[in-house]
Scaffold this motif. Structure first.
Motif, PDB file in Angstrom:
ATOM      1  N   SER A 154       0.843  -1.105   0.033  1.00  0.00           N
ATOM      2  CA  SER A 154       0.033  -0.068   0.129  1.00  0.00           C
ATOM      3  C   SER A 154       0.886   1.324   0.119  1.00  0.00           C
ATOM      4  O   SER A 154       2.150   1.110   0.435  1.00  0.00           O
ATOM      5  CB  SER A 154      -1.073   0.030   1.357  1.00  0.00           C
ATOM      6  OG  SER A 154      -0.228   0.160   2.505  1.00  0.00           O
ATOM      7  N   LYS A 156       0.646   5.181   1.654  1.00  0.00           N
ATOM      8  CA  LYS A 156      -0.101   5.822   2.670  1.00  0.00           C
ATOM      9  C   LYS A 156       0.277   7.372   2.587  1.00  0.00           C
ATOM     10  O   LYS A 156       1.296   7.967   2.024  1.00  0.00           O
ATOM     11  CB  LYS A 156       0.416   5.660   3.928  1.00  0.00           C
ATOM     12  CG  LYS A 156      -0.293   4.141   4.390  1.00  0.00           C
ATOM     13  CD  LYS A 156       0.017   3.649   5.810  1.00  0.00           C
ATOM     14  CE  LYS A 156      -0.278   2.179   6.127  1.00  0.00           C
ATOM     15  NZ  LYS A 156      -0.106   1.908   7.526  1.00  0.00           N
ATOM     16  N   GLU A 159      -0.917   8.942   6.895  1.00  0.00           N
ATOM     17  CA  GLU A 159      -1.382   7.731   7.519  1.00  0.00           C
ATOM     18  C   GLU A 159      -2.448   6.898   7.015  1.00  0.00           C
ATOM     19  O   GLU A 159      -2.923   6.068   7.641  1.00  0.00           O
ATOM     20  CB  GLU A 159      -1.579   7.934   9.363  1.00  0.00           C
ATOM     21  CG  GLU A 159      -0.046   8.480   9.580  1.00  0.00           C
ATOM     22  CD  GLU A 159       1.053   7.624   9.712  1.00  0.00           C
ATOM     23  OE1 GLU A 159       0.636   6.443   9.721  1.00  0.00           O
ATOM     24  OE2 GLU A 159       1.847   8.049   9.363  1.00  0.00           O
ATOM     25  N   GLU A 160      -3.102   7.477   5.777  1.00  0.00           N
ATOM     26  CA  GLU A 160      -4.060   6.824   5.109  1.00  0.00           C
ATOM     27  C   GLU A 160      -3.925   6.301   4.188  1.00  0.00           C
ATOM     28  O   GLU A 160      -2.946   6.819   3.207  1.00  0.00           O
ATOM     29  CB  GLU A 160      -5.243   7.778   4.904  1.00  0.00           C
ATOM     30  CG  GLU A 160      -6.445   7.353   4.303  1.00  0.00           C
ATOM     31  CD  GLU A 160      -7.509   8.335   3.986  1.00  0.00           C
ATOM     32  OE1 GLU A 160      -8.480   8.071   3.417  1.00  0.00           O
ATOM     33  OE2 GLU A 160      -7.160   9.499   4.179  1.00  0.00           O
ATOM     34  N   ILE A 161      -4.221   4.949   3.672  1.00  0.00           N
ATOM     35  CA  ILE A 161      -3.824   4.295   2.639  1.00  0.00           C
ATOM     36  C   ILE A 161      -4.447   4.834   1.373  1.00  0.00           C
ATOM     37  O   ILE A 161      -5.907   4.887   1.553  1.00  0.00           O
ATOM     38  CB  ILE A 161      -4.311   2.751   2.619  1.00  0.00           C
ATOM     39  CG1 ILE A 161      -3.408   2.047   3.712  1.00  0.00           C
ATOM     40  CG2 ILE A 161      -4.128   2.024   1.344  1.00  0.00           C
ATOM     41  CD1 ILE A 161      -3.598   0.614   3.868  1.00  0.00           C
ATOM     42  N   CYS A 164      -3.199   0.924  -3.621  1.00  0.00           N
ATOM     43  CA  CYS A 164      -2.396  -0.515  -3.206  1.00  0.00           C
ATOM     44  C   CYS A 164      -2.277  -1.327  -4.432  1.00  0.00           C
ATOM     45  O   CYS A 164      -3.004  -1.035  -5.394  1.00  0.00           O
ATOM     46  CB  CYS A 164      -3.518  -1.111  -2.087  1.00  0.00           C
ATOM     47  SG  CYS A 164      -5.096  -1.637  -2.835  1.00  0.00           S
TER      48      CYS A 164
END
Length: 248
Positions: A154, A156, A159-161, A164
């Motif tokens: 993935s 980020k 801190e958010e994906i 992917c």
């Protein structure tokens, strides 16, 4: 090379059941993805086409699935394509397989991608695809059934994906699958980072070639892959029938 890549790609995306009827491979995976639930002919189409079509149809209908044929450009499939069209099969998703020869050297690019577990990756993939239902158990079974070396990754942002993908390494060939970016985060280089990270992983593992499958109508994806050095190596498309036996 075309046949080798196709064979490797079939192994990289496994079906639950495969039947070889006189060189025609029927694959079944509970209907999840056309790739794992279609007839593939790796060599020349051969003789007795009508008999083979009828037999394949019977096997899919016995499993309550639509019969689907994957036609490969390098097998001279024109006669089979015409026969299926005459029977009422619909042409679906003309696609490309694109490939790139990999250098043994490092890419000298270090995108910060993250390795994920299968379960965490599936949750992220499902969210990025904006699907309402829960992750498919069949999708999980297909991925869990891959016998080749596999990497779930993935990318980020805060801190958010946001993207992917999957890399599957088999016999020195790296396939890249299930590449997806959040619809709100596209054109920011995240898919590029995923691909470059997977390519570096493949190179480190000794891969000499990478391939990726893309629907021809997906122009942004085709342009991205070309920009990264991928070139078309062959085409494929699907012919989809019904499971009612009404094709003429």
């Amino acid at each position: 090379m075309q046949r080798v890549v196709e064979e490797i790609s079939l192994k990289a995306w496994p079906a639950f059941e495969t039947i070889n009827h006189r060189g025609w491979l029927m694959r079944f995976a509970n209907g999840y993805t056309k790739r794992a639930n279609s007839v593939t002919v790796l060599d020349e189409i051969g003789l007795d086409i009508e008999e083979k079509i009828t037999y394949c149809e019977s096997q899919y209908r016995a499993r309550k699935q639509n019969p689907i044929f994957c036609l490969l450009s390098f097998t001279n499939p024109e006669v089979l394509d015409e026969r299926l069209a005459t029977r009422g099969y619909q042409l679906i998703e003309p696609s490309l397989v694109m490939g790139i020869t990999l250098s043994e050297r490092s890419l000298n690019i270090l995108p910060i991608i993250n390795q994920e577990t299968l379960n965490d990756w599936l949750v992220a993939y499902h969210k990025l695809k904006a699907l309402a239902e829960q992750p498919s158990s069949t999708h999980h079974m297909i991925l869990a059934g891959i016998q080749s070396e596999i990497l779930f990754v993935s990318f980020k942002q805060n801190e958010e994906i946001v993207a992917c993908g999957i890399g599957v390494l088999e016999s020195g060939c790296l396939g890249i699958f299930d590449l997806v970016t959040s619809p709100m985060q596209r054109r920011r280089g995240y898919a590029t980072a995923i691909i470059q990270g997977l390519l570096q992983w493949g190179i480190d593992k000794g891969a000499y070639f990478s391939y990726i499958q893309v629907v021809k109508a997906n122009i942004p994806a085709c342009n991205l892959y070309e920009k990264l050095g991928y070139e078309p190596i062959y085409e494929y498309w699907y012919r989809v029938g019904s499971n009612s036996g009404n094709e003429k």
